[in-house]
Write a protein that holds these residues in place. Structure first.
Motif, PDB file in Angstrom:
ATOM      1  N   GLY A   8       0.989  -0.866   0.106  1.00 45.03           N
ATOM      2  CA  GLY A   8       0.458  -0.016  -0.058  1.00 45.03           C
ATOM      3  C   GLY A   8       1.104   1.064  -0.060  1.00 45.03           C
ATOM      4  O   GLY A   8       2.101   1.284   0.111  1.00 45.03           O
ATOM      5  N   VAL A   9       0.391   2.313  -0.005  1.00 42.99           N
ATOM      6  CA  VAL A   9       0.599   4.071   0.072  1.00 42.99           C
ATOM      7  C   VAL A   9       1.772   3.849   0.882  1.00 42.99           C
ATOM      8  O   VAL A   9       3.416   4.612   0.559  1.00 42.99           O
ATOM      9  N   THR A  10       2.205   3.104   2.341  1.00 45.10           N
ATOM     10  CA  THR A  10       3.226   3.657   2.639  1.00 45.10           C
ATOM     11  C   THR A  10       4.378   2.711   3.148  1.00 45.10           C
ATOM     12  O   THR A  10       5.632   2.971   3.390  1.00 45.10           O
ATOM     13  N   PHE A  11       4.699   1.668   1.685  1.00 47.14           N
ATOM     14  CA  PHE A  11       5.565   1.041   1.390  1.00 47.14           C
ATOM     15  C   PHE A  11       6.905   1.721   0.625  1.00 47.14           C
ATOM     16  O   PHE A  11       7.997   1.681   1.063  1.00 47.14           O
ATOM     17  N   GLY A  12       6.007   2.289  -0.192  1.00 50.57           N
ATOM     18  CA  GLY A  12       6.418   3.342  -0.709  1.00 50.57           C
ATOM     19  C   GLY A  12       7.416   4.060   0.334  1.00 50.57           C
ATOM     20  O   GLY A  12       8.666   4.410   0.007  1.00 50.57           O
ATOM     21  N   GLU A  13       6.337   4.942   0.836  1.00 49.50           N
ATOM     22  CA  GLU A  13       7.115   5.947   1.624  1.00 49.50           C
ATOM     23  C   GLU A  13       7.729   5.587   2.398  1.00 49.50           C
ATOM     24  O   GLU A  13       8.843   6.535   2.898  1.00 49.50           O
ATOM     25  N   GLU A  14       7.667   4.745   3.587  1.00 46.66           N
ATOM     26  CA  GLU A  14       8.783   4.009   4.340  1.00 46.66           C
ATOM     27  C   GLU A  14      10.035   3.707   3.482  1.00 46.66           C
ATOM     28  O   GLU A  14      10.972   4.075   4.844  1.00 46.66           O
ATOM     29  N   TYR A  15      10.067   3.178   2.454  1.00 40.50           N
ATOM     30  CA  TYR A  15      10.979   3.424   1.841  1.00 40.50           C
ATOM     31  C   TYR A  15      12.274   4.136   1.149  1.00 40.50           C
ATOM     32  O   TYR A  15      12.991   4.577   0.748  1.00 40.50           O
ATOM     33  N   PHE A  16      11.296   5.133  -0.059  1.00 36.13           N
ATOM     34  CA  PHE A  16      11.261   5.807  -0.802  1.00 36.13           C
ATOM     35  C   PHE A  16      11.390   7.289  -0.639  1.00 36.13           C
ATOM     36  O   PHE A  16      11.330   8.397  -1.192  1.00 36.13           O
ATOM     37  N   ALA A  17      10.291   8.449   0.816  1.00 33.97           N
ATOM     38  CA  ALA A  17       9.790   8.843   0.833  1.00 33.97           C
ATOM     39  C   ALA A  17      11.307  10.002   0.865  1.00 33.97           C
ATOM     40  O   ALA A  17      11.395  11.004   0.461  1.00 33.97           O
ATOM     41  N   ARG A  29       7.194   9.470  -7.929  1.00 35.03           N
ATOM     42  CA  ARG A  29       6.736   8.146  -8.905  1.00 35.03           C
ATOM     43  C   ARG A  29       7.580   7.362  -8.423  1.00 35.03           C
ATOM     44  O   ARG A  29       6.952   6.235  -8.956  1.00 35.03           O
ATOM     45  N   LEU A  30       8.447   7.216  -7.722  1.00 34.47           N
ATOM     46  CA  LEU A  30       9.648   5.943  -7.067  1.00 34.47           C
ATOM     47  C   LEU A  30       8.696   5.438  -6.162  1.00 34.47           C
ATOM     48  O   LEU A  30       8.119   4.022  -6.222  1.00 34.47           O
ATOM     49  N   VAL A  31       7.680   6.364  -5.368  1.00 30.80           N
ATOM     50  CA  VAL A  31       7.353   5.904  -4.181  1.00 30.80           C
ATOM     51  C   VAL A  31       5.507   4.752  -4.874  1.00 30.80           C
ATOM     52  O   VAL A  31       5.838   3.221  -4.973  1.00 30.80           O
ATOM     53  N   GLU A  32       5.681   5.058  -6.080  1.00 33.43           N
ATOM     54  CA  GLU A  32       4.287   5.133  -6.176  1.00 33.43           C
ATOM     55  C   GLU A  32       4.580   3.601  -7.811  1.00 33.43           C
ATOM     56  O   GLU A  32       3.583   2.352  -7.121  1.00 33.43           O
ATOM     57  N   LEU A  33       5.895   3.926  -7.844  1.00 35.34           N
ATOM     58  CA  LEU A  33       6.482   2.655  -8.844  1.00 35.34           C
ATOM     59  C   LEU A  33       6.678   1.125  -7.815  1.00 35.34           C
ATOM     60  O   LEU A  33       5.889   0.238  -8.018  1.00 35.34           O
ATOM     61  N   ALA A  34       6.910   1.654  -6.616  1.00 36.97           N
ATOM     62  CA  ALA A  34       7.621   0.655  -6.231  1.00 36.97           C
ATOM     63  C   ALA A  34       6.201   0.268  -4.703  1.00 36.97           C
ATOM     64  O   ALA A  34       6.278  -0.818  -4.656  1.00 36.97           O
ATOM     65  N   ASN A  35       5.065   0.606  -5.131  1.00 38.12           N
ATOM     66  CA  ASN A  35       3.685   0.194  -3.707  1.00 38.12           C
ATOM     67  C   ASN A  35       3.316  -0.796  -4.901  1.00 38.12           C
ATOM     68  O   ASN A  35       2.708  -1.832  -5.020  1.00 38.12           O
ATOM     69  N   LYS A  36       3.243  -0.814  -6.299  1.00 33.98           N
ATOM     70  CA  LYS A  36       3.228  -0.856  -7.839  1.00 33.98           C
ATOM     71  C   LYS A  36       3.631  -2.573  -7.781  1.00 33.98           C
ATOM     72  O   LYS A  36       3.453  -3.494  -7.620  1.00 33.98           O
ATOM     73  N   ILE A  37       5.116  -2.804  -7.413  1.00 32.40           N
ATOM     74  CA  ILE A  37       5.546  -3.631  -7.822  1.00 32.40           C
ATOM     75  C   ILE A  37       5.483  -4.644  -6.006  1.00 32.40           C
ATOM     76  O   ILE A  37       5.551  -5.509  -6.295  1.00 32.40           O
ATOM     77  N   ALA A  38       5.271  -3.893  -5.445  1.00 32.70           N
ATOM     78  CA  ALA A  38       4.852  -4.436  -3.888  1.00 32.70           C
ATOM     79  C   ALA A  38       3.820  -5.559  -4.405  1.00 32.70           C
ATOM     80  O   ALA A  38       4.236  -6.592  -3.422  1.00 32.70           O
ATOM     81  N   GLY A  39       3.057  -4.741  -4.655  1.00 29.85           N
ATOM     82  CA  GLY A  39       1.519  -5.662  -4.682  1.00 29.85           C
ATOM     83  C   GLY A  39       1.514  -6.229  -5.853  1.00 29.85           C
ATOM     84  O   GLY A  39       1.136  -7.104  -5.944  1.00 29.85           O
ATOM     85  N   VAL A 366      15.351  -3.851  -3.363  1.00 29.52           N
ATOM     86  CA  VAL A 366      14.044  -3.759  -1.801  1.00 29.52           C
ATOM     87  C   VAL A 366      12.983  -3.771  -1.504  1.00 29.52           C
ATOM     88  O   VAL A 366      12.567  -4.608  -0.701  1.00 29.52           O
ATOM     89  N   VAL A 367      11.813  -4.340  -2.731  1.00 29.30           N
ATOM     90  CA  VAL A 367      10.390  -4.228  -2.758  1.00 29.30           C
ATOM     91  C   VAL A 367      11.218  -6.235  -2.404  1.00 29.30           C
ATOM     92  O   VAL A 367      10.556  -6.390  -1.413  1.00 29.30           O
ATOM     93  N   ALA A 368      11.678  -6.505  -2.898  1.00 28.14           N
ATOM     94  CA  ALA A 368      12.035  -7.948  -2.365  1.00 28.14           C
ATOM     95  C   ALA A 368      12.151  -8.439  -0.523  1.00 28.14           C
ATOM     96  O   ALA A 368      11.803  -9.554  -0.190  1.00 28.14           O
ATOM     97  N   VAL A 369      12.465  -7.283  -0.214  1.00 31.68           N
ATOM     98  CA  VAL A 369      12.653  -7.393   0.735  1.00 31.68           C
ATOM     99  C   VAL A 369      10.892  -7.711   2.312  1.00 31.68           C
ATOM    100  O   VAL A 369      10.772  -8.228   3.460  1.00 31.68           O
TER     101      VAL A 369
END
Length: 466
Positions: A8-17, A29-39, A366-369
């Motif tokens: 969700g949105v907090t994953f990207g914000e947690e690591y890439f904000a 944009r990086l936060v948004e893409l991290a969220n999509k890939i984590a999903g 990072v997403v793999a974590v």
């Protein structure tokens, strides 16, 4: 230490904000893409980012000059270091390398040799931070993409020692990126036999950092009585001071087993070699050796033996067993590498330049974590009381509870969510079954994403309330 949502949105914000990408638009944009890939961690990039606009945005972002492997990784790395500093118990800083095979990317000339020399790619030296007491993964503390150079058989000892890219330097290079713990905190850097490099051990001692390394070399040592001998030879003469069991993973030839082992330990001094191969201070190193030797191994199975070196004092059986526990936790980094390759299919990316490929590797790493953290969430002490909606998007909770229980449940706990997710991934949820690992959870996670997207599409058409 506060928890972050798995996705969700907090994953990207947690690591890439706090990413340093040149402007806030790129960071968002990086936060948004991290969220999509984590999903959607599995599959190729079009599978992970399953809309043409988002995929094009990913390609554009990776093509920016300021978006590099270092700039993408630095914010998650700093967040991991913050978590390490806030952890009261022992933090294990686990080093290990894995080969990333990009042989098929013919246009990238900068790749190094891997495998038997016929493949091309990187050796990713990863440093994973794990809480010793709970085995909870805090994050990726460092990653170095190394290239194995092509060297001649005529290379001299001095030329090897002076070469900046020699593999024996990687351990020290990585450790330099990990700050020493604050007073009252303890970090132990853990590694397998590849790290049994005197240059690394000497650096750790000079930096006043703790290490636990499985020994590879039968080094010259001196004992407390002044006698000089060899490390492995001496450790095998030590009388057993206790016994315990350890879990041995499956191999291509033998199934997993629980091994009964004898444990012994002693304080020794590593002597300075006559012909040092690396950059060392030239002083003896005080260390403790812990030997773990299997008793009554099954027929036709080589008995387990670990000879561990540590500069964390070993004064009694409790200390020795704690060091063994730490070494067993090292296996989590192997699971991380499997999450990279199987869960996130990092080797399937098809970039044509190194400048695009490397930041994408950082992002996927990072997403793999999050795949390991999904497993950790199911095993936390508060999993049976904490609401799943604290960690997971409401849509996923609603869809999964409807599938598993036949009704939407807003009171679904993290434990119930993760076991339902595991059931979706093929776990039978029987009392005799092992707790679900990240792989079965990932399989369920992948199926749940498709189910949630379908439910969302039906809701937009007015065909349902979810």
């Amino acid at each position: 230490m506060e928890d972050a949502a798995i996705v969700g949105v907090t994953f990207g914000e947690e690591y890439f904000a706090a990413a340093q990408l040149g402007d806030q638009r790129r960071t968002r944009r990086l936060v948004e893409l991290a969220n999509k890939i984590a999903g959607h961690p599995g599959g190729t990039l079009p599978d992970k980012v399953n809309s043409p606009a988002s995929l094009k945005a990913l390609y554009r972002l990776m093509d920016c000059e300021k978006v590099t492997h270092r700039s993408v990784l630095e914010s998650p790395r700093q967040r991991t270091l913050e978590k390490m500093a806030a952890t009261e118990g022992t933090v294990l800083v686990i080093h290990d390398g894995t080969e990333l095979d990009f042989t098929g990317l013919k246009s990238i000339a900068e790749l190094g040799q891997i495998g038997d020399g016929g493949g091309r790619g990187y050796v990713a030296h990863n440093v994973l931070a794990v809480v010793a007491q709970t085995r909870e993964v805090l994050g990726l503390a460092y990653q170095h993409l190394a290239r194995r150079p092509t060297v001649t058989k005529k290379e001299t000892r001095d030329e090897l020692r002076d070469r900046a890219d020699r593999e024996s330097r990687w351990w020290k290079t990585a450790s330099k990126q990990i700050p020493a713990p604050a007073p009252g905190r303890r970090q132990v850097e853990v590694a397998d036999r590849g790290a049994d490099v005197l240059e690394f051990l000497d650096f750790m001692e000079s930096a006043e950092k703790h290490y636990l390394v499985r020994s590879k070399h039968n080094r010259r040592i001196s004992l407390e009585n002044g006698e000089k001998t060899k490390l492995h030879d001496f450790s095998r003469t030590l009388p057993a001071s206790g016994s315990r069991t350890v879990e041995v993973g499956a191999t291509a030839r033998h199934p997993a087993r629980t091994a009964t082992v004898a444990v012994s330990w002693a304080k020794v001094t590593l002597l300075v070699p006559v012909q040092p191969r690396g950059e060392i201070r030239g002083v003896p190193l005080t260390t403790w050796v812990v030997r773990v030797a299997e008793v009554d191994a099954p027929p036709n199975v080589e008995p387990l033996e670990w000879i561990l070196l540590t500069n964390v004092p070993v004064n009694d059986a409790a200390d020795a067993n704690e060091r063994i526990d730490w070494y067993q936790i090292r296996w989590i980094v192997e699971e991380y590498h499997k999450a990279l390759k199987t869960g996130c299919q990092i080797e399937d990316m098809q970039f044509t330049t190194e400048a695009r490929l490397q930041p994408a590797i950082a992002l996927i790493s990072v997403v793999a974590v999050s795949l390991l953290q999904l497993r950790d969430a199911s095993r936390r002490p508060d999993a049976e009381t904490r609401l799943a909606s604290d960690l997971f998007p409401a849509l996923l909770v609603a869809v999964l509870s409807l599938w598993r229980y036949g009704k939407q449940r807003v009171d679904l706990t993290v434990h119930e969510f993760c076991y339902a997710l595991a059931r979706l991934g093929g776990h039978q949820n029987r009392k005799s079954d092992h707790r679900p690992g990240w792989l079965v959870l990932w399989r369920g996670w992948t199926k749940l994403q498709a189910m949630a997207e379908h439910a969302s599409a039906l809701a937009r058409e007015g065909c349902g309330s979810t």
